[in-house]
Design a protein around this motif. Sequence first.
Motif, PDB file in Angstrom:
ATOM      1  N   MET A   1       0.817  -1.199   0.000  1.00 12.14           N
ATOM      2  CA  MET A   1       0.000   0.000   0.000  1.00 12.14           C
ATOM      3  C   MET A   1       0.859   1.261   0.000  1.00 12.14           C
ATOM      4  SD  MET A   1      -2.916   1.515  -0.182  1.00 12.14           S
ATOM      5  CE  MET A   1      -4.188   0.319  -0.006  1.00 12.14           C
ATOM      6  N   MET A   2       2.058   1.180   0.600  1.00 11.79           N
ATOM      7  CA  MET A   2       2.919   2.376   0.628  1.00 11.79           C
ATOM      8  C   MET A   2       3.322   2.797  -0.778  1.00 11.79           C
ATOM      9  SD  MET A   2       3.088   3.606   3.606  1.00 11.79           S
ATOM     10  CE  MET A   2       4.469   4.732   3.534  1.00 11.79           C
ATOM     11  N   ILE A   3       3.519   1.831  -1.671  1.00 11.56           N
ATOM     12  CA  ILE A   3       3.898   2.186  -3.040  1.00 11.56           C
ATOM     13  C   ILE A   3       2.750   2.915  -3.734  1.00 11.56           C
ATOM     14  CG2 ILE A   3       3.260  -0.007  -4.139  1.00 11.56           C
ATOM     15  CD1 ILE A   3       6.339   2.048  -5.021  1.00 11.56           C
ATOM     16  N   LEU A   4       1.507   2.479  -3.476  1.00  8.85           N
ATOM     17  CA  LEU A   4       0.358   3.184  -4.052  1.00  8.85           C
ATOM     18  C   LEU A   4       0.254   4.596  -3.500  1.00  8.85           C
ATOM     19  CD1 LEU A   4      -2.430   0.449  -4.116  1.00  8.85           C
ATOM     20  CD2 LEU A   4      -1.139   1.377  -6.036  1.00  8.85           C
ATOM     21  N   LEU A   5       0.473   4.750  -2.214  1.00  8.62           N
ATOM     22  CA  LEU A   5       0.437   6.088  -1.620  1.00  8.62           C
ATOM     23  C   LEU A   5       1.536   6.970  -2.202  1.00  8.62           C
ATOM     24  CD1 LEU A   5      -0.281   5.181   2.105  1.00  8.62           C
ATOM     25  CD2 LEU A   5      -1.836   6.356   0.538  1.00  8.62           C
ATOM     26  N   ALA A   6       2.722   6.400  -2.417  1.00  9.83           N
ATOM     27  CA  ALA A   6       3.825   7.172  -2.989  1.00  9.83           C
ATOM     28  C   ALA A   6       3.528   7.552  -4.442  1.00  9.83           C
ATOM     29  CB  ALA A   6       5.125   6.382  -2.894  1.00  9.83           C
ATOM     30  N   LEU A   7       3.005   6.609  -5.233  1.00 12.64           N
ATOM     31  CA  LEU A   7       2.644   6.921  -6.620  1.00 12.64           C
ATOM     32  C   LEU A   7       1.541   7.966  -6.681  1.00 12.64           C
ATOM     33  CD1 LEU A   7       2.721   3.340  -8.161  1.00 12.64           C
ATOM     34  CD2 LEU A   7       4.319   5.225  -8.637  1.00 12.64           C
ATOM     35  N   HIS A   8       0.579   7.831  -5.778  1.00 13.70           N
ATOM     36  CA  HIS A   8      -0.511   8.806  -5.679  1.00 13.70           C
ATOM     37  C   HIS A   8       0.050  10.188  -5.364  1.00 13.70           C
ATOM     38  CE1 HIS A   8      -3.417  10.932  -2.998  1.00 13.70           C
ATOM     39  NE2 HIS A   8      -4.145  10.807  -4.084  1.00 13.70           N
ATOM     40  N   ALA A   9       0.941  10.263  -4.389  1.00 14.15           N
ATOM     41  CA  ALA A   9       1.546  11.549  -4.031  1.00 14.15           C
ATOM     42  C   ALA A   9       2.341  12.112  -5.208  1.00 14.15           C
ATOM     43  CB  ALA A   9       2.439  11.390  -2.802  1.00 14.15           C
ATOM     44  N   ALA A  10       3.048  11.257  -5.917  1.00  7.14           N
ATOM     45  CA  ALA A  10       3.829  11.719  -7.071  1.00  7.14           C
ATOM     46  C   ALA A  10       2.920  12.300  -8.147  1.00  7.14           C
ATOM     47  CB  ALA A  10       4.660  10.574  -7.632  1.00  7.14           C
ATOM     48  N   ALA A  11       1.835  11.613  -8.479  1.00  5.75           N
ATOM     49  CA  ALA A  11       0.899  12.128  -9.489  1.00  5.75           C
ATOM     50  C   ALA A  11       0.273  13.439  -9.033  1.00  5.75           C
ATOM     51  CB  ALA A  11      -0.191  11.090  -9.777  1.00  5.75           C
ATOM     52  N   THR A  12      -0.080  13.506  -7.762  1.00  2.00           N
ATOM     53  CA  THR A  12      -0.663  14.734  -7.226  1.00  2.00           C
ATOM     54  C   THR A  12       0.336  15.881  -7.268  1.00  2.00           C
ATOM     55  OG1 THR A  12      -2.197  13.523  -5.811  1.00  2.00           O
ATOM     56  CG2 THR A  12      -1.679  15.782  -5.159  1.00  2.00           C
ATOM     57  N   TRP A  13       1.579  15.613  -6.897  1.00  2.00           N
ATOM     58  CA  TRP A  13       2.577  16.676  -6.888  1.00  2.00           C
ATOM     59  C   TRP A  13       3.007  17.077  -8.289  1.00  2.00           C
ATOM     60  CZ3 TRP A  13       3.349  20.348  -3.678  1.00  2.00           C
ATOM     61  CH2 TRP A  13       2.924  20.181  -2.367  1.00  2.00           C
ATOM     62  N   ILE A  14       2.941  16.173  -9.252  1.00  2.00           N
ATOM     63  CA  ILE A  14       3.157  16.579 -10.651  1.00  2.00           C
ATOM     64  C   ILE A  14       2.096  17.599 -11.038  1.00  2.00           C
ATOM     65  CG2 ILE A  14       2.966  15.809 -13.063  1.00  2.00           C
ATOM     66  CD1 ILE A  14       4.369  13.193 -12.118  1.00  2.00           C
ATOM     67  N   MET A  15       0.839  17.284 -10.738  1.00  2.70           N
ATOM     68  CA  MET A  15      -0.243  18.210 -11.083  1.00  2.70           C
ATOM     69  C   MET A  15      -0.170  19.497 -10.262  1.00  2.70           C
ATOM     70  SD  MET A  15      -1.708  17.260 -13.721  1.00  2.70           S
ATOM     71  CE  MET A  15      -2.820  18.670 -13.686  1.00  2.70           C
ATOM     72  N   THR A  16       0.277  19.405  -9.022  1.00  2.66           N
ATOM     73  CA  THR A  16       0.428  20.610  -8.209  1.00  2.66           C
ATOM     74  C   THR A  16       1.494  21.511  -8.829  1.00  2.66           C
ATOM     75  OG1 THR A  16      -0.243  19.399  -6.223  1.00  2.66           O
ATOM     76  CG2 THR A  16       0.911  21.484  -5.883  1.00  2.66           C
ATOM     77  N   GLY A  17       2.598  20.941  -9.271  1.00  3.22           N
ATOM     78  CA  GLY A  17       3.636  21.723  -9.930  1.00  3.22           C
ATOM     79  C   GLY A  17       3.152  22.328 -11.237  1.00  3.22           C
ATOM     80  N   VAL A  18       2.438  21.532 -12.017  1.00  2.00           N
ATOM     81  CA  VAL A  18       1.903  22.037 -13.283  1.00  2.00           C
ATOM     82  C   VAL A  18       0.947  23.190 -13.022  1.00  2.00           C
ATOM     83  CG1 VAL A  18       0.374  21.464 -15.235  1.00  2.00           C
ATOM     84  CG2 VAL A  18       2.202  19.890 -14.586  1.00  2.00           C
ATOM     85  N   ILE A  19       0.042  23.027 -12.065  1.00  2.00           N
ATOM     86  CA  ILE A  19      -0.973  24.057 -11.837  1.00  2.00           C
ATOM     87  C   ILE A  19      -0.346  25.352 -11.323  1.00  2.00           C
ATOM     88  CG2 ILE A  19      -1.717  23.551  -9.453  1.00  2.00           C
ATOM     89  CD1 ILE A  19      -4.128  24.068 -12.317  1.00  2.00           C
ATOM     90  N   TRP A  20       0.660  25.258 -10.458  1.00  2.85           N
ATOM     91  CA  TRP A  20       1.329  26.473  -9.983  1.00  2.85           C
ATOM     92  C   TRP A  20       2.083  27.165 -11.119  1.00  2.85           C
ATOM     93  CZ3 TRP A  20       0.845  29.678  -6.103  1.00  2.85           C
ATOM     94  CH2 TRP A  20       0.173  29.236  -4.965  1.00  2.85           C
ATOM     95  N   PHE A  21       2.770  26.395 -11.971  1.00  4.56           N
ATOM     96  CA  PHE A  21       3.471  26.986 -13.110  1.00  4.56           C
ATOM     97  C   PHE A  21       2.478  27.681 -14.043  1.00  4.56           C
ATOM     98  CE2 PHE A  21       4.788  26.772 -17.518  1.00  4.56           C
ATOM     99  CZ  PHE A  21       5.962  27.502 -17.472  1.00  4.56           C
ATOM    100  N   VAL A  22       1.402  26.984 -14.364  1.00  6.97           N
ATOM    101  CA  VAL A  22       0.398  27.552 -15.253  1.00  6.97           C
ATOM    102  C   VAL A  22      -0.217  28.805 -14.635  1.00  6.97           C
ATOM    103  CG1 VAL A  22      -1.909  27.105 -16.214  1.00  6.97           C
ATOM    104  CG2 VAL A  22      -0.084  25.434 -16.517  1.00  6.97           C
ATOM    105  N   GLN A  23      -0.536  28.743 -13.343  1.00  2.00           N
ATOM    106  CA  GLN A  23      -1.203  29.865 -12.685  1.00  2.00           C
ATOM    107  C   GLN A  23      -0.314  31.096 -12.573  1.00  2.00           C
ATOM    108  OE1 GLN A  23      -4.330  30.205 -11.971  1.00  2.00           O
ATOM    109  NE2 GLN A  23      -4.120  32.203 -11.033  1.00  2.00           N
ATOM    110  N   VAL A  24       0.937  30.898 -12.209  1.00  2.00           N
ATOM    111  CA  VAL A  24       1.813  32.037 -11.914  1.00  2.00           C
ATOM    112  C   VAL A  24       2.578  32.513 -13.155  1.00  2.00           C
ATOM    113  CG1 VAL A  24       3.802  32.757 -10.521  1.00  2.00           C
ATOM    114  CG2 VAL A  24       2.012  31.368  -9.493  1.00  2.00           C
TER     115      VAL A  24
END
Length: 143
Positions: A1-24
């Motif tokens: 389950m930890m690998i799923l949580l890590a992959l989930h966090a990675a996908a979320t943080w990719i989108m968080t980085g994309v959204i901040w770049f796009v926004q700012v």
Amino acid sequence: MMILLALHAAATWIMTGVIWFVQVVHYPLLARVGATFTEYESEHVRRTMPLAASAMIAEFLLASWIALRPPATLPPWMPYTGLALLLFLWATTFFVMVPLHNSLSREQSQANVTRLVNFNWWRTLAWSLRGALAVAMIVKAAG
């Protein structure tokens, strides 16, 4: 389950980085594009779509899996809140942002650029909260 949580966090943080770049960076620059605005906007959508779509799909699948089969160490509100934020993000992407981008691909409109930038702050906040929640779930599940 930890690998799923890590992959989930990675996908979320990719989108968080994309959204901040796009926004700012990216969306505010739309106001400075001249006569080739519609071509620029169309190219933005064409280039952004594969990255954003693949990360969003991975994020959704992983968040759904975690919400349906949460680790016993996680309080139920954590994955459900993450999934609720994700549903908000998908709904606003398809019902607000895609129509705005489609409109801007046809015609330059400072009013629609302003709507895009202003509304996207809600998405930026939601993805930032998801990012923090994804890290919190890893910490909680590990400890």
